[in-house]
Design a protein around this motif. Structure first.
Motif, PDB file in Angstrom:
ATOM      1  N   SER A 155      50.967  25.396  44.985  1.00 19.12           N
ATOM      2  CA  SER A 155      50.426  25.184  43.656  1.00 19.12           C
ATOM      3  C   SER A 155      49.434  26.277  43.310  1.00 19.12           C
ATOM      4  CB  SER A 155      49.734  23.817  43.577  1.00 19.12           C
ATOM      5  OG  SER A 155      50.603  22.777  43.965  1.00 19.12           O
ATOM      6  N   MET A 156      49.001  26.261  42.070  1.00 14.19           N
ATOM      7  CA  MET A 156      48.037  27.220  41.525  1.00 14.19           C
ATOM      8  C   MET A 156      48.606  28.643  41.589  1.00 14.19           C
ATOM      9  SD  MET A 156      46.131  24.805  40.672  1.00 14.19           S
ATOM     10  CE  MET A 156      44.882  25.685  39.771  1.00 14.19           C
TER      11      MET A 156
ATOM     12  N   ARG B 297      45.023  23.474  45.960  1.00 14.53           N
ATOM     13  CA  ARG B 297      46.444  23.837  45.942  1.00 14.53           C
ATOM     14  C   ARG B 297      47.356  22.738  46.501  1.00 14.53           C
ATOM     15  NH1 ARG B 297      44.121  29.093  47.039  1.00 14.53           N
ATOM     16  NH2 ARG B 297      44.603  30.457  45.290  1.00 14.53           N
ATOM     17  N   SER B 298      47.091  21.509  46.066  1.00 12.27           N
ATOM     18  CA  SER B 298      47.963  20.407  46.468  1.00 12.27           C
ATOM     19  C   SER B 298      48.434  19.628  45.246  1.00 12.27           C
ATOM     20  CB  SER B 298      47.248  19.482  47.460  1.00 12.27           C
ATOM     21  OG  SER B 298      46.048  18.972  46.898  1.00 12.27           O
ATOM     22  N   CYS B 299      48.551  20.323  44.096  1.00 17.85           N
ATOM     23  CA  CYS B 299      48.932  19.673  42.835  1.00 17.85           C
ATOM     24  C   CYS B 299      50.259  18.929  42.944  1.00 17.85           C
ATOM     25  CB  CYS B 299      49.024  20.711  41.716  1.00 17.85           C
ATOM     26  SG  CYS B 299      47.618  21.823  41.571  1.00 17.85           S
ATOM     27  N   HIS B 300      51.209  19.496  43.679  1.00 18.73           N
ATOM     28  CA  HIS B 300      52.555  18.938  43.738  1.00 18.73           C
ATOM     29  C   HIS B 300      52.632  17.646  44.545  1.00 18.73           C
ATOM     30  CE1 HIS B 300      51.895  21.617  47.136  1.00 18.73           C
ATOM     31  NE2 HIS B 300      52.831  20.965  47.807  1.00 18.73           N
TER      32      HIS B 300
ATOM     33  N   GLY C 284      49.482  33.858  37.512  1.00 19.96           N
ATOM     34  CA  GLY C 284      49.420  32.639  36.713  1.00 19.96           C
ATOM     35  C   GLY C 284      49.537  31.389  37.570  1.00 19.96           C
ATOM     36  N   GLY C 285      48.948  30.311  37.079  1.00 19.92           N
ATOM     37  CA  GLY C 285      48.953  29.056  37.833  1.00 19.92           C
ATOM     38  C   GLY C 285      50.263  28.296  37.683  1.00 19.92           C
ATOM     39  N   THR C 286      50.412  27.252  38.477  1.00 17.48           N
ATOM     40  CA  THR C 286      51.595  26.394  38.423  1.00 17.48           C
ATOM     41  C   THR C 286      51.296  25.092  39.141  1.00 17.48           C
ATOM     42  OG1 THR C 286      53.906  26.169  39.112  1.00 17.48           O
ATOM     43  CG2 THR C 286      52.500  27.463  40.532  1.00 17.48           C
ATOM     44  N   GLY C 287      51.979  24.018  38.713  1.00 15.11           N
ATOM     45  CA  GLY C 287      51.851  22.755  39.425  1.00 15.11           C
ATOM     46  C   GLY C 287      52.628  22.769  40.726  1.00 15.11           C
ATOM     47  N   ALA C 288      53.722  23.525  40.753  1.00 15.61           N
ATOM     48  CA  ALA C 288      54.519  23.654  41.974  1.00 15.61           C
ATOM     49  C   ALA C 288      55.477  24.821  41.811  1.00 15.61           C
ATOM     50  CB  ALA C 288      55.312  22.370  42.256  1.00 15.61           C
ATOM     51  N   ALA C 289      55.546  25.656  42.833  1.00 15.76           N
ATOM     52  CA  ALA C 289      56.483  26.777  42.843  1.00 15.76           C
ATOM     53  C   ALA C 289      56.832  27.106  44.279  1.00 15.76           C
ATOM     54  CB  ALA C 289      55.864  28.011  42.164  1.00 15.76           C
ATOM     55  N   PRO C 290      58.047  27.614  44.523  1.00 17.29           N
ATOM     56  CA  PRO C 290      58.353  28.095  45.872  1.00 17.29           C
ATOM     57  C   PRO C 290      57.348  29.174  46.262  1.00 17.29           C
ATOM     58  CG  PRO C 290      60.342  27.965  44.536  1.00 17.29           C
ATOM     59  CD  PRO C 290      59.198  27.747  43.604  1.00 17.29           C
ATOM     60  N   THR C 291      56.746  29.025  47.425  1.00 16.30           N
ATOM     61  CA  THR C 291      55.677  29.927  47.862  1.00 16.30           C
ATOM     62  C   THR C 291      56.114  31.379  47.847  1.00 16.30           C
ATOM     63  OG1 THR C 291      54.842  28.162  49.288  1.00 16.30           O
ATOM     64  CG2 THR C 291      54.024  30.376  49.716  1.00 16.30           C
ATOM     65  N   ARG C 292      57.327  31.652  48.308  1.00 17.38           N
ATOM     66  CA  ARG C 292      57.789  33.031  48.406  1.00 17.38           C
ATOM     67  C   ARG C 292      57.919  33.676  47.022  1.00 17.38           C
ATOM     68  NH1 ARG C 292      55.832  32.569  52.636  1.00 17.38           N
ATOM     69  NH2 ARG C 292      56.922  32.056  54.567  1.00 17.38           N
TER      70      ARG C 292
ATOM     71  N   ILE D 230      63.033  31.464  37.668  1.00 18.83           N
ATOM     72  CA  ILE D 230      63.478  30.126  38.068  1.00 18.83           C
ATOM     73  C   ILE D 230      62.922  29.104  37.081  1.00 18.83           C
ATOM     74  CG2 ILE D 230      63.550  30.796  40.505  1.00 18.83           C
ATOM     75  CD1 ILE D 230      61.109  29.015  40.940  1.00 18.83           C
ATOM     76  N   GLY D 231      63.413  27.888  37.157  1.00 22.54           N
ATOM     77  CA  GLY D 231      63.011  26.843  36.227  1.00 22.54           C
ATOM     78  C   GLY D 231      61.836  26.034  36.728  1.00 22.54           C
ATOM     79  N   GLY D 232      61.599  24.905  36.069  1.00 17.76           N
ATOM     80  CA  GLY D 232      60.485  24.030  36.428  1.00 17.76           C
ATOM     81  C   GLY D 232      60.947  22.842  37.251  1.00 17.76           C
ATOM     82  N   HIS D 233      59.983  22.162  37.865  1.00 13.20           N
ATOM     83  CA  HIS D 233      60.313  21.018  38.716  1.00 13.20           C
ATOM     84  C   HIS D 233      59.123  20.063  38.753  1.00 13.20           C
ATOM     85  CE1 HIS D 233      61.369  19.385  43.009  1.00 13.20           C
ATOM     86  NE2 HIS D 233      61.522  18.479  42.063  1.00 13.20           N
TER      87      HIS D 233
END
Length: 500
Positions: free
Chosen positions: A100-101, A416-419, A338-346, A249-252
């Motif tokens: 996250s983030m 960084r545990s939003c997901h 940029g931030g995100t609620g969840a994204a693949p780390t790589r 990629i898309g959102g999840h």
């Protein structure tokens, strides 16, 4: 047997100060604290700690602190401890790493290597406390010629615009990725500040339609919560083509967050994963994008400016040039931090480019092609302070988006545990007992305070430059100098080295 992964953080508890009040146990959604009935003492479970600081903040005797583990792997210049831990996790689970983030890697931050110019004698500075400073901003096409009626009065022939009291907005964060109370905090603050917040791709909760004049509604590939009333509710409509934290990629939204009012707003089945496809399945060219832009304009009676949000990638200037010709009124560029609620780390840590370079190259390309006034530019992706904001405008932005900074003003500690749906501060969670920890009235007040502070600093810096309007600052790269950069970097940014 699973490969052992040592806890990243350790909970240090002072036995002398601890009174076993059990506040830490009640406050930790991750269950990192427990109480031993036999001994009457508190226990710690380091492997569950995410370093959110909730227990440390609320401990009445200040008996707690969280420290980085001293446990290390054998030093290796190629295989660092974080790399080894992540490899073990994937070997144990066979899953994709999620984070996250924003991107936490120590990659170049160009805002930190850009300095601002100031006035001295021949171009005197301006005192913002005694002289007016114009910060109002209008976002939208500015390519219409000046026209007057028979009486010589100006004719308003501009296409729809977003009027902002200052060139700063709250970026897209969907209802679902963040809580109802977090969304309400953003809406209340945007209304008071005379700016906009972005609904994100999760639709708009029925309670927030009253904030429509201060709302940007988003249309993403999943089309969650998109209907005519939703499109008409906002001050503008944003088409999300890309996101800085996860370009391509898309959102999840995990099913654990998708229930109740979230599922109702998104128009999805409860507890199902809400997945946005990587592409819009009706957009495979600029011509296809143009069709959606004009479809949305028709659906909103040509009353709303249309924003197209793209991620900062290597060919971003060419992409933006095409988007400008698609009929879009505003282009939003989201950088790799940029931030995100969840994204693949790589993907979060390796895909995309800094927003500073993307912004400068897009602004220059549009100017060279004579279409800069066809669109406004909005940028986001780790705008951390008023000086980042000022530098972005001087590089060519009409306005900036902030998201992570806004969440921090609400109390986020970047754990960084939003997901996981276990946000201890009531921000990135849908669990009712956690959501109520964030008071929207207090949250909005913190956001307003933050923006007021940045506004004061903006005016001070502009005054020091001898500039009294945002319009005079926009794209004024003569006011910028670089330090510690290569000539190629300076050329892309369009600025000179300090001392030159």
């Amino acid at each position: 047997m699973d490969l052992y992964v040592h806890p990243e953080f350790e909970i240090v508890r002072s036995e002398k100060k601890c009174i076993a009040c059990r506040v830490c146990e009640r406050q930790c959604a991750n269950c990192a604290h427990g109480y031993d009935e036999k001994s009457g003492e508190m226990e710690s479970y380091d492997e569950k700690c995410v370093n959110c600081h909730r227990c440390v903040t609320l401990c009445p005797t200040k008996a707690l602190k969280i420290v980085q583990t001293a446990h290390t792997f054998r030093p290796n210049g190629n295989w660092g401890g974080e790399t080894i831990r992540e490899l073990y996790l994937q070997a144990n689970t066979g899953g994709v790493l999620l984070s996250s983030m924003g991107n936490p890697r120590p990659l170049p931050g160009y805002f930190d290597r850009i300095l601002l110019n100031a006035s001295q004698v021949t171009n005197p500075s301006i005192d913002p406390l005694r002289e007016p400073m114009e910060t109002r901003t209008f976002l939208g096409k500015k390519n219409q010629p000046i026209a007057r009626d028979a009486n010589g009065n100006l004719v308003d022939n501009l296409t729809p615009q977003i009027e902002l009291r200052m060139p700063l907005m709250f970026s897209a964060m969907s209802f679902g990725s963040i809580s109802y109370n977090a969304h309400k905090s953003l809406a209340l603050a945007a209304a008071e500040l005379g700016t906009c917040y972005n609904s994100g791709e999760g639709g708009l909760h029925k309670d927030f339609y009253e904030y429509g004049p201060n709302t940007i509604v988003q249309v993403a590939s999943g089309r969650f919560g998109v209907h005519h009333r939703y499109l008409m509710a906002g001050a503008a409509v944003e088409i999300k083509m890309g996101q800085g934290a996860k370009p391509g990629i898309g959102g999840h939204l995990p099913g654990t967050k998708n229930f109740g009012q979230v599922a109702q707003t998104r128009m999805t089945p409860e507890y199902s994963d809400a997945i946005s496809p990587a592409p819009h399945h009706d957009i495979y060219s600029i011509e296809d994008l143009r069709q959606l832009v004009y479809s949305l304009k028709e659906a909103t009676n040509n009353e709303k400016p249309i924003i197209v949000k793209i991620a900062a990638v290597h060919n971003v200037a060419a992409i933006a040039s095409g988007v400008a010709r698609s009929g879009a009124d505003i282009i939003a560029i989201d950088g790799y931090r940029g931030g995100t609620g969840a994204a693949p780390t790589r993907i979060r840590d390796n895909v995309g480019i800094p927003v500073e370079l993307a912004l400068a190259s897009v602004d220059q390309r549009l100017r060279e092609e004579g279409i800069r006034d066809d669109v406004s530019l909005v940028v986001g992706g780790s705008i951390r302070s008023s000086t980042d904001w000022i530098k972005a405008i001087a590089l060519g932005a009409d306005a900036c988006y902030i998201a992570t900074g806004a969440l921090m003003a609400l109390g986020c500690h970047l754990c960084r545990s939003c997901h996981t749906n276990l946000c201890n501060w009531g921000i990135a969670t849908q669990r009712p007992e956690l959501v109520k920890r964030l008071n929207p009235e207090i949250g909005s007040r913190h956001l307003v305070n933050l923006v007021h502070a940045w506004m004061h600093e903006l005016k001070e810096v502009m005054g020091g430059m001898g500039i009294n309007s945002i319009e005079s600052l926009r794209g004024n790269r003569l006011m910028l100098r670089g330090v510690g950069m290569t000539q190629e970097e300076l050329d892309i940014l369009g600025i000179r080295h300090a001392g030159n």
